[in-house]
Design a protein around this motif. Structure first.
Motif, mmCIF file in Angstrom:
data_model
loop_
_atom_site.group_PDB
_atom_site.id
_atom_site.type_symbol
_atom_site.label_atom_id
_atom_site.label_comp_id
_atom_site.label_asym_id
_atom_site.label_seq_id
_atom_site.Cartn_x
_atom_site.Cartn_y
_atom_site.Cartn_z
ATOM 1 N N GLN A 182 -2.766 15.660 -0.716
ATOM 2 C CA GLN A 182 -3.209 16.584 0.331
ATOM 3 C C GLN A 182 -2.267 17.777 0.487
ATOM 4 O O GLN A 182 -2.503 18.639 1.338
ATOM 5 C CB GLN A 182 -3.288 15.842 1.670
ATOM 6 N N GLY A 183 -1.209 17.818 -0.316
ATOM 7 C CA GLY A 183 -0.250 18.913 -0.219
ATOM 8 C C GLY A 183 0.806 18.722 0.856
ATOM 9 O O GLY A 183 1.501 19.680 1.221
ATOM 10 N N GLN A 184 0.963 17.490 1.353
ATOM 11 C CA GLN A 184 1.941 17.208 2.405
ATOM 12 C C GLN A 184 3.334 16.997 1.816
ATOM 13 O O GLN A 184 3.485 16.593 0.651
ATOM 14 C CB GLN A 184 1.536 15.943 3.167
ATOM 15 N N LYS A 185 4.351 17.257 2.602
ATOM 16 C CA LYS A 185 5.719 16.867 2.287
ATOM 17 C C LYS A 185 6.032 15.614 3.097
ATOM 18 O O LYS A 185 5.573 15.479 4.239
ATOM 19 C CB LYS A 185 6.697 17.991 2.637
ATOM 20 N N VAL A 186 6.816 14.717 2.516
ATOM 21 C CA VAL A 186 6.994 13.393 3.098
ATOM 22 C C VAL A 186 8.484 13.070 3.244
ATOM 23 O O VAL A 186 9.285 13.379 2.355
ATOM 24 C CB VAL A 186 6.322 12.310 2.219
ATOM 25 N N ILE A 187 8.844 12.466 4.375
ATOM 26 C CA ILE A 187 10.131 11.782 4.516
ATOM 27 C C ILE A 187 9.833 10.298 4.658
ATOM 28 O O ILE A 187 8.795 9.903 5.202
ATOM 29 C CB ILE A 187 10.963 12.296 5.717
ATOM 30 N N PHE A 188 10.764 9.475 4.147
ATOM 31 C CA PHE A 188 10.510 8.039 4.098
ATOM 32 C C PHE A 188 11.656 7.273 4.740
ATOM 33 O O PHE A 188 12.828 7.523 4.465
ATOM 34 C CB PHE A 188 10.343 7.579 2.639
ATOM 35 N N ALA B 225 13.908 5.221 -3.038
ATOM 36 C CA ALA B 225 14.506 5.667 -4.297
ATOM 37 C C ALA B 225 13.611 5.292 -5.475
ATOM 38 O O ALA B 225 13.468 6.069 -6.434
ATOM 39 C CB ALA B 225 15.895 5.060 -4.471
ATOM 40 N N TYR B 226 13.008 4.119 -5.416
ATOM 41 C CA TYR B 226 12.096 3.708 -6.485
ATOM 42 C C TYR B 226 10.865 4.609 -6.528
ATOM 43 O O TYR B 226 10.430 5.027 -7.612
ATOM 44 C CB TYR B 226 11.681 2.252 -6.306
ATOM 45 N N LEU B 227 10.311 4.927 -5.377
ATOM 46 C CA LEU B 227 9.139 5.805 -5.342
ATOM 47 C C LEU B 227 9.485 7.190 -5.893
ATOM 48 O O LEU B 227 8.708 7.778 -6.664
ATOM 49 C CB LEU B 227 8.618 5.917 -3.913
ATOM 50 N N ASN C 282 0.802 -1.233 0.000
ATOM 51 C CA ASN C 282 0.000 0.000 0.000
ATOM 52 C C ASN C 282 0.833 1.280 0.000
ATOM 53 O O ASN C 282 0.284 2.378 0.042
ATOM 54 C CB ASN C 282 -0.962 0.008 1.196
ATOM 55 N N VAL C 283 2.166 1.170 -0.077
ATOM 56 C CA VAL C 283 3.015 2.358 0.025
ATOM 57 C C VAL C 283 2.733 3.349 -1.098
ATOM 58 O O VAL C 283 2.675 4.564 -0.866
ATOM 59 C CB VAL C 283 4.509 1.960 0.066
ATOM 60 N N ASP C 284 2.532 2.861 -2.336
ATOM 61 C CA ASP C 284 2.276 3.769 -3.458
ATOM 62 C C ASP C 284 1.031 4.607 -3.205
ATOM 63 O O ASP C 284 1.038 5.839 -3.376
ATOM 64 C CB ASP C 284 2.096 2.981 -4.760
ATOM 65 N N ASP C 285 -0.043 3.942 -2.794
ATOM 66 C CA ASP C 285 -1.324 4.639 -2.624
ATOM 67 C C ASP C 285 -1.299 5.600 -1.445
ATOM 68 O O ASP C 285 -1.862 6.697 -1.521
ATOM 69 C CB ASP C 285 -2.449 3.621 -2.441
ATOM 70 N N ILE C 286 -0.660 5.207 -0.357
ATOM 71 C CA ILE C 286 -0.651 6.074 0.826
ATOM 72 C C ILE C 286 0.194 7.324 0.580
ATOM 73 O O ILE C 286 -0.225 8.450 0.909
ATOM 74 C CB ILE C 286 -0.175 5.301 2.063
ATOM 75 N N ILE C 287 1.346 7.167 -0.022
ATOM 76 C CA ILE C 287 2.175 8.354 -0.279
ATOM 77 C C ILE C 287 1.517 9.242 -1.329
ATOM 78 O O ILE C 287 1.546 10.482 -1.214
ATOM 79 C CB ILE C 287 3.600 7.938 -0.669
ATOM 80 N N ALA C 288 0.885 8.662 -2.342
ATOM 81 C CA ALA C 288 0.144 9.472 -3.316
ATOM 82 C C ALA C 288 -0.969 10.251 -2.626
ATOM 83 O O ALA C 288 -1.219 11.428 -2.944
ATOM 84 C CB ALA C 288 -0.429 8.576 -4.413
ATOM 85 N N HIS C 289 -1.631 9.624 -1.676
ATOM 86 C CA HIS C 289 -2.694 10.271 -0.905
ATOM 87 C C HIS C 289 -2.150 11.470 -0.131
ATOM 88 O O HIS C 289 -2.766 12.546 -0.111
ATOM 89 C CB HIS C 289 -3.311 9.241 0.042
ATOM 90 N N LEU C 290 -0.983 11.311 0.484
ATOM 91 C CA LEU C 290 -0.388 12.392 1.262
ATOM 92 C C LEU C 290 0.039 13.550 0.360
ATOM 93 O O LEU C 290 -0.189 14.719 0.684
ATOM 94 C CB LEU C 290 0.792 11.868 2.070
ATOM 95 N N TYR C 291 0.639 13.231 -0.780
ATOM 96 C CA TYR C 291 1.037 14.297 -1.706
ATOM 97 C C TYR C 291 -0.188 15.015 -2.267
ATOM 98 O O TYR C 291 -0.158 16.233 -2.493
ATOM 99 C CB TYR C 291 1.903 13.727 -2.826
ATOM 100 N N TYR D 132 7.558 8.221 -9.392
ATOM 101 C CA TYR D 132 6.498 9.219 -9.297
ATOM 102 C C TYR D 132 7.012 10.659 -9.265
ATOM 103 O O TYR D 132 6.205 11.592 -9.156
ATOM 104 C CB TYR D 132 5.649 8.949 -8.050
ATOM 105 N N GLY D 133 8.317 10.845 -9.356
ATOM 106 C CA GLY D 133 8.859 12.192 -9.361
ATOM 107 C C GLY D 133 8.817 12.869 -8.011
ATOM 108 O O GLY D 133 8.843 14.111 -7.940
ATOM 109 N N TYR D 134 8.765 12.104 -6.933
ATOM 110 C CA TYR D 134 8.793 12.696 -5.598
ATOM 111 C C TYR D 134 10.211 13.183 -5.278
ATOM 112 O O TYR D 134 11.182 12.811 -5.947
ATOM 113 C CB TYR D 134 8.374 11.671 -4.535
#
Length: 316
Positions: free
Chosen positions: A128-134, A142-144, A117-126, A148-150
Motif C-alpha cells: 500500500q506504500g506505507q512505511k512501517v516500524i516494528f 531483523a529477520y523480516l 501472519n506477520v509476513d503477510d500483514i507487513i507485505a500488505h502494508l508495504y 524481504y529487504g525492508y
C-alpha cells in the motif's frame, strides 16, 4: 446456575496442562477462540499478555491467569513511555506490534501481528506504500528486514528463551548427529540461527511442517523454539527423531520459565475461580488495544476464507 468455564492453553505449557484445556493453540488460534467463546470464565494457561488479549476481545467474560508471575521478557523489556516517544518520532510510519506485548503497548499500535501472519500483514502494508516500524521483538524484525529487504526501524526487546539459541551451539549439536539433519526455527530466534533454518515459522507453522515431513525417515529434526511444542510434534509424528536445538554444548533444555508457572494445581485453582483476574484494564485501554487486534483478525480470517477450497458441486 453454574458458570461456564473455558480453559485455554498455549503449546508452550507442559503436556499435563494441555490435557486440561478445552483448546490448545498458538497466539492467533487462542485469540480467535477467546473472542468467540461462549464462556462466563476464561482460564488462560499461558502468560499475562495472552490473558489480557482474551479480556480485550471478550470483555464480558471473567478472565483468570493461573499465576500472577506469568509475564514475558518482551513486555518487561519495553518501557511504554519510551515506546510512545519512539512511535511519535516515527509519526509517518504504521506501527506494527507483535502480539507478545502488553495492553498498553497494543493501545499504541496500528496493527497487531502474530508470528503466523506477520509476513503477510507487513507485505500488505508495504504494497500500500506505507512505511512501517516494528516492535517489540528485535530478532523477528531483523529477520523480516533481512528476508524481504525492508528497512523497518526496530524496537529492541527479545524473547529471553529464543534469544539463547546460537549458531555455535547449533553447529556443534548438528555435527554430533549422523545422517540427514534439518533445522526449523521460530522467528523470535537470532538472525544467524534463522539464516541456517530449513523452515522459519510460527509455532503452528512448525508443527504443521513436522506433520507433513516426508523426506528421509532417519533424519533428525532440530527445533529452535520453546520445548513445549516438542510434545505436540511427538504426538503427531512418533516415527521421527525430533530434538530441541541446543543453546550451548550438550544442552537441549530451553524452557520459558513463565509458561512453566502454569502447573496442575494452579490451573485447577483458576478453574475454581482463584487466581489473577484480568480486571485492571480500563474501557478506554481495551477499546484502544482492540482496534489493532481486530484489524489483524479480520485480515487473517479473510485469508483463511480465500485459502479454503470451494465446496464441490454435485453433478445434476
Amino acid at each position: 446456575m453454574s458458570k461456564r468455564v473455558v480453559t485455554l492453553a498455549h503449546y508452550y505449557t507442559a503436556p499435563e496442562i494441555q490435557q486440561m484445556a478445552d483448546k490448545v493453540g498458538d497466539s492467533l488460534e487462542l485469540s480467535l477462540y477467546a473472542r468467540d467463546a461462549n464462556a462466563d470464565v476464561i482460564v488462560f494457561a499461558g502468560v499475562r499478555f495472552m490473558a489480557e488479549t482474551a479480556k480485550i476481545l471478550n470483555p464480558q467474560a471473567e478472565v483468570i491467569l493461573p499465576d500472577a508471575g506469568s509475564t514475558c521478557s518482551l513486555v518487561t523489556q519495553t518501557d511504554v513511555k519510551r515506546l510512545k516517544a519512539w512511535r511519535d518520532k516515527h509519526a509517518d510510519h504504521v506501527h506494527v506490534s507483535y502480539i507478545n506485548s502488553s495492553a498498553e503497548h497494543k493501545a499504541l499500535s496500528d496493527w497487531i501481528v502474530t508470528s503466523r501472519n506477520v509476513d503477510d500483514i507487513i507485505a500488505h502494508l508495504y504494497a500500500q506504500g506505507q512505511k512501517v516500524i516494528f516492535s517489540p521483538d528485535r530478532n523477528m524484525g531483523a529477520y523480516l528486514n533481512y528476508q524481504y529487504g525492508y528497512d523497518m526501524p526496530l524496537w529492541s526487546a527479545v524473547c529471553e528463551v529464543h534469544d539463547k539459541f546460537n549458531e555455535t551451539a547449533l553447529n556443534e549439536g548438528m555435527a554430533a548427529v549422523a545422517g540427514p539433519r534439518y533445522l526449523i526455527a521460530h522467528p523470535e530466534s537470532p538472525l544467524p540461527v534463522l539464516k541456517r533454518a530449513d523452515y522459519v515459522g510460527s509455532t503452528s507453522g512448525m508443527l504443521n511442517w513436522v506433520k507433513q515431513f516426508d523426506r528421509e525417515p532417519d533424519a533428525t529434526l532440530f527445533v529452535a523454539t520453546e520445548d513445549g511444542i516438542l510434545y505436540n510434534m511427538g504426538l503427531a509424528r512418533p516415527d521421527l527423531k525430533i530434538v530441541q536445538a541446543p543453546i550451548y554444548a550438550g544442552c537441549q533444555c530451553n524452557q520459558c520459565p513463565y509458561m512453566k508457572l502454569n502447573n496442575v494445581e494452579r490451573v485447577q485453582r483458576a478453574q475454581a475461580g482463584e487466581g489473577t483476574r484480568i480486571d485492571y484494564l480500563s474501557h478506554e485501554q481495551m477499546d484502544a488495544a482492540r482496534l489493532p487486534i481486530e484489524r489483524m483478525l479480520a485480515f487473517s480470517e479473510a485469508q483463511m476464507r480465500q485459502a479454503k477450497p470451494a465446496p464441490e458441486v454435485m453433478p445434476a
